[in-house]
Design a protein around this motif. Structure first.
Motif, PDB file in Angstrom:
ATOM      1  N   SER A 119     -26.384  12.108 -25.877  1.00 37.29           N
ATOM      2  CA  SER A 119     -27.731  12.457 -25.436  1.00 37.29           C
ATOM      3  C   SER A 119     -28.601  11.217 -25.439  1.00 37.29           C
ATOM      4  O   SER A 119     -28.583  10.441 -26.399  1.00 37.29           O
ATOM      5  CB  SER A 119     -28.349  13.503 -26.366  1.00 37.29           C
ATOM      6  OG  SER A 119     -27.638  14.702 -26.291  1.00 37.29           O
ATOM      7  N   TYR A 120     -29.335  11.035 -24.360  1.00 40.49           N
ATOM      8  CA  TYR A 120     -30.295   9.939 -24.257  1.00 40.49           C
ATOM      9  C   TYR A 120     -31.247  10.246 -23.111  1.00 40.49           C
ATOM     10  O   TYR A 120     -30.816  10.661 -22.030  1.00 40.49           O
ATOM     11  CB  TYR A 120     -29.602   8.590 -24.011  1.00 40.49           C
ATOM     12  CG  TYR A 120     -30.598   7.508 -23.665  1.00 40.49           C
ATOM     13  CD1 TYR A 120     -31.425   6.974 -24.648  1.00 40.49           C
ATOM     14  CD2 TYR A 120     -30.771   7.094 -22.359  1.00 40.49           C
ATOM     15  CE1 TYR A 120     -32.384   6.041 -24.326  1.00 40.49           C
ATOM     16  CE2 TYR A 120     -31.735   6.152 -22.035  1.00 40.49           C
ATOM     17  CZ  TYR A 120     -32.534   5.631 -23.016  1.00 40.49           C
ATOM     18  OH  TYR A 120     -33.510   4.722 -22.703  1.00 40.49           O
ATOM     19  N   GLY A 121     -32.526  10.049 -23.329  1.00 44.68           N
ATOM     20  CA  GLY A 121     -33.519  10.176 -22.270  1.00 44.68           C
ATOM     21  C   GLY A 121     -33.666  11.579 -21.707  1.00 44.68           C
ATOM     22  O   GLY A 121     -33.941  11.741 -20.524  1.00 44.68           O
ATOM     23  N   GLY A 122     -33.481  12.594 -22.531  1.00 38.56           N
ATOM     24  CA  GLY A 122     -33.674  13.969 -22.074  1.00 38.56           C
ATOM     25  C   GLY A 122     -32.533  14.510 -21.232  1.00 38.56           C
ATOM     26  O   GLY A 122     -32.707  15.474 -20.494  1.00 38.56           O
ATOM     27  N   ARG A 123     -31.359  13.893 -21.359  1.00 37.92           N
ATOM     28  CA  ARG A 123     -30.182  14.350 -20.627  1.00 37.92           C
ATOM     29  C   ARG A 123     -28.945  13.943 -21.395  1.00 37.92           C
ATOM     30  O   ARG A 123     -29.019  13.123 -22.302  1.00 37.92           O
ATOM     31  CB  ARG A 123     -30.161  13.779 -19.213  1.00 37.92           C
ATOM     32  CG  ARG A 123     -30.131  12.258 -19.207  1.00 37.92           C
ATOM     33  CD  ARG A 123     -30.201  11.633 -17.810  1.00 37.92           C
ATOM     34  NE  ARG A 123     -31.490  11.835 -17.210  1.00 37.92           N
ATOM     35  CZ  ARG A 123     -31.669  12.240 -15.944  1.00 37.92           C
ATOM     36  NH1 ARG A 123     -30.645  12.465 -15.166  1.00 37.92           N
ATOM     37  NH2 ARG A 123     -32.870  12.405 -15.456  1.00 37.92           N
ATOM     38  N   GLN A 124     -27.822  14.492 -21.026  1.00 41.50           N
ATOM     39  CA  GLN A 124     -26.562  14.092 -21.647  1.00 41.50           C
ATOM     40  C   GLN A 124     -25.766  13.271 -20.649  1.00 41.50           C
ATOM     41  O   GLN A 124     -25.662  13.613 -19.475  1.00 41.50           O
ATOM     42  CB  GLN A 124     -25.777  15.302 -22.135  1.00 41.50           C
ATOM     43  CG  GLN A 124     -26.448  15.921 -23.353  1.00 41.50           C
ATOM     44  CD  GLN A 124     -25.635  17.020 -23.949  1.00 41.50           C
ATOM     45  OE1 GLN A 124     -25.208  17.937 -23.274  1.00 41.50           O
ATOM     46  NE2 GLN A 124     -25.428  16.933 -25.255  1.00 41.50           N
ATOM     47  N   TRP A 125     -25.199  12.194 -21.146  1.00 38.98           N
ATOM     48  CA  TRP A 125     -24.452  11.232 -20.353  1.00 38.98           C
ATOM     49  C   TRP A 125     -22.963  11.393 -20.652  1.00 38.98           C
ATOM     50  O   TRP A 125     -22.590  11.663 -21.790  1.00 38.98           O
ATOM     51  CB  TRP A 125     -24.878   9.818 -20.724  1.00 38.98           C
ATOM     52  CG  TRP A 125     -26.319   9.540 -20.456  1.00 38.98           C
ATOM     53  CD1 TRP A 125     -27.401  10.075 -21.093  1.00 38.98           C
ATOM     54  CD2 TRP A 125     -26.849   8.653 -19.471  1.00 38.98           C
ATOM     55  NE1 TRP A 125     -28.564   9.579 -20.566  1.00 38.98           N
ATOM     56  CE2 TRP A 125     -28.255   8.693 -19.568  1.00 38.98           C
ATOM     57  CE3 TRP A 125     -26.258   7.817 -18.518  1.00 38.98           C
ATOM     58  CZ2 TRP A 125     -29.075   7.943 -18.749  1.00 38.98           C
ATOM     59  CZ3 TRP A 125     -27.088   7.068 -17.704  1.00 38.98           C
ATOM     60  CH2 TRP A 125     -28.482   7.141 -17.820  1.00 38.98           C
ATOM     61  N   ILE A 126     -22.137  11.207 -19.637  1.00 44.31           N
ATOM     62  CA  ILE A 126     -20.691  11.255 -19.798  1.00 44.31           C
ATOM     63  C   ILE A 126     -20.122   9.914 -19.336  1.00 44.31           C
ATOM     64  O   ILE A 126     -20.518   9.381 -18.299  1.00 44.31           O
ATOM     65  CB  ILE A 126     -20.054  12.393 -18.981  1.00 44.31           C
ATOM     66  CG1 ILE A 126     -20.636  13.752 -19.366  1.00 44.31           C
ATOM     67  CG2 ILE A 126     -18.537  12.405 -19.176  1.00 44.31           C
ATOM     68  CD1 ILE A 126     -20.139  14.898 -18.501  1.00 44.31           C
ATOM     69  N   PHE A 127     -19.162   9.393 -20.109  1.00 48.37           N
ATOM     70  CA  PHE A 127     -18.554   8.098 -19.815  1.00 48.37           C
ATOM     71  C   PHE A 127     -17.051   8.171 -20.059  1.00 48.37           C
ATOM     72  O   PHE A 127     -16.604   8.752 -21.043  1.00 48.37           O
ATOM     73  CB  PHE A 127     -19.158   7.026 -20.735  1.00 48.37           C
ATOM     74  CG  PHE A 127     -18.586   5.644 -20.562  1.00 48.37           C
ATOM     75  CD1 PHE A 127     -19.011   4.823 -19.529  1.00 48.37           C
ATOM     76  CD2 PHE A 127     -17.634   5.163 -21.443  1.00 48.37           C
ATOM     77  CE1 PHE A 127     -18.497   3.536 -19.383  1.00 48.37           C
ATOM     78  CE2 PHE A 127     -17.118   3.881 -21.307  1.00 48.37           C
ATOM     79  CZ  PHE A 127     -17.549   3.066 -20.269  1.00 48.37           C
ATOM     80  N   ALA A 128     -16.283   7.583 -19.157  1.00 43.40           N
ATOM     81  CA  ALA A 128     -14.840   7.439 -19.344  1.00 43.40           C
ATOM     82  C   ALA A 128     -14.442   6.034 -18.912  1.00 43.40           C
ATOM     83  O   ALA A 128     -15.012   5.476 -17.969  1.00 43.40           O
ATOM     84  CB  ALA A 128     -14.075   8.482 -18.538  1.00 43.40           C
ATOM     85  N   HIS A 129     -13.457   5.472 -19.592  1.00 45.13           N
ATOM     86  CA  HIS A 129     -13.030   4.079 -19.363  1.00 45.13           C
ATOM     87  C   HIS A 129     -11.518   3.989 -19.370  1.00 45.13           C
ATOM     88  O   HIS A 129     -10.865   4.538 -20.247  1.00 45.13           O
ATOM     89  CB  HIS A 129     -13.630   3.206 -20.480  1.00 45.13           C
ATOM     90  CG  HIS A 129     -13.023   1.851 -20.607  1.00 45.13           C
ATOM     91  ND1 HIS A 129     -12.583   1.364 -21.814  1.00 45.13           N
ATOM     92  CD2 HIS A 129     -12.785   0.865 -19.708  1.00 45.13           C
ATOM     93  CE1 HIS A 129     -12.120   0.137 -21.654  1.00 45.13           C
ATOM     94  NE2 HIS A 129     -12.210  -0.184 -20.380  1.00 45.13           N
ATOM     95  N   ASP A 130     -10.987   3.278 -18.404  1.00 46.68           N
ATOM     96  CA  ASP A 130      -9.579   2.927 -18.378  1.00 46.68           C
ATOM     97  C   ASP A 130      -9.491   1.418 -18.476  1.00 46.68           C
ATOM     98  O   ASP A 130     -10.107   0.702 -17.678  1.00 46.68           O
ATOM     99  CB  ASP A 130      -8.926   3.399 -17.067  1.00 46.68           C
ATOM    100  CG  ASP A 130      -7.530   2.845 -16.911  1.00 46.68           C
ATOM    101  OD1 ASP A 130      -6.705   3.054 -17.821  1.00 46.68           O
ATOM    102  OD2 ASP A 130      -7.270   2.174 -15.895  1.00 46.68           O
ATOM    103  N   GLY A 131      -8.762   0.928 -19.445  1.00 47.63           N
ATOM    104  CA  GLY A 131      -8.618  -0.512 -19.627  1.00 47.63           C
ATOM    105  C   GLY A 131      -8.745  -0.866 -21.092  1.00 47.63           C
ATOM    106  O   GLY A 131      -8.881  -0.005 -21.953  1.00 47.63           O
ATOM    107  N   ASP A 132      -8.698  -2.149 -21.355  1.00 43.64           N
ATOM    108  CA  ASP A 132      -8.827  -2.650 -22.719  1.00 43.64           C
ATOM    109  C   ASP A 132      -9.761  -3.841 -22.727  1.00 43.64           C
ATOM    110  O   ASP A 132      -9.582  -4.784 -21.941  1.00 43.64           O
ATOM    111  CB  ASP A 132      -7.451  -3.101 -23.262  1.00 43.64           C
ATOM    112  CG  ASP A 132      -6.529  -1.923 -23.486  1.00 43.64           C
ATOM    113  OD1 ASP A 132      -6.911  -1.037 -24.271  1.00 43.64           O
ATOM    114  OD2 ASP A 132      -5.455  -1.884 -22.873  1.00 43.64           O
TER     115      ASP A 132
END
Length: 170
Positions: free
Chosen positions: A67-80
């Motif tokens: 949660s940040y800035g009045g919304r929920q954020w989603i993040f996904a990462h492939d790599g190292d």
């Protein structure tokens, strides 16, 4: 694959839902969890399938939601990212941007949110595309980075600068 996760914005609202199983293997577990597809309604889905042969803990499984800035954020990462990612990408003293788990991926996510906070940006639309690109390039300088980031309204997709494959989206 070993472990999976899916994130979405139910009814296309700003509150995100994430369903993940960091320790399952095989396609059957994904199919079982998503078999009742009628309950999943959204215009945006992010998913992550883990190809490694070792399980992750729940807090280290992707995609991540914050949660940040009045919304929920989603993040996904492939790599190292390189082993020194924490030194190269300091999070500052604000506990709001402290990772729950121990992965380079979640650290990168928290670092991006800290950059948004420093700009007083509350959404992806509040940041110039050149600045967003520069942030992702800074992450990419420390290793391989294919990533997706959403604030519930917009979806950002970044493809690793060193790859001959390009991510596509519509």
């Amino acid at each position: 694959f070993y472990g999976w996760g899916i994130g979405w914005y139910p009814k296309s609202e700003r509150g995100a839902s994430v369903l993940k199983d960091p320790s399952s293997s095989g396609q059957r577990s994904v199919g079982d969890a998503l078999g009742d597809w009628e309950r999943f309604r959204s215009t945006l889905f992010l998913s992550h399938l883990r190809g490694h042969d070792r399980p992750r803990s729940q807090q280290d499984a992707q995609p991540f939601v914050r949660s940040y800035g009045g919304r929920q954020w989603i993040f996904a990462h492939d790599g190292d990212l390189a082993a020194d990612y924490a030194q190269r990408l300091p999070l500052g003293d604000d506990p709001a941007f402290e990772p729950l788990g121990r992965t380079d991926s979640e650290h990168a996510f928290c670092w991006l949110l800290a950059q948004l906070h420093a700009r007083r940006a509350r959404s992806l639309a509040d940041v110039e595309p050149a600045d967003l690109r520069a942030w992702f390039q800074a992450l990419n300088e420390g290793g391989k980075l294919n990533a997706t980031l959403s604030d519930g309204d917009l979806l950002l997709v970044y493809g690793d600068a060193g790859s001959d494959r390009r991510l596509a989206w519509s």
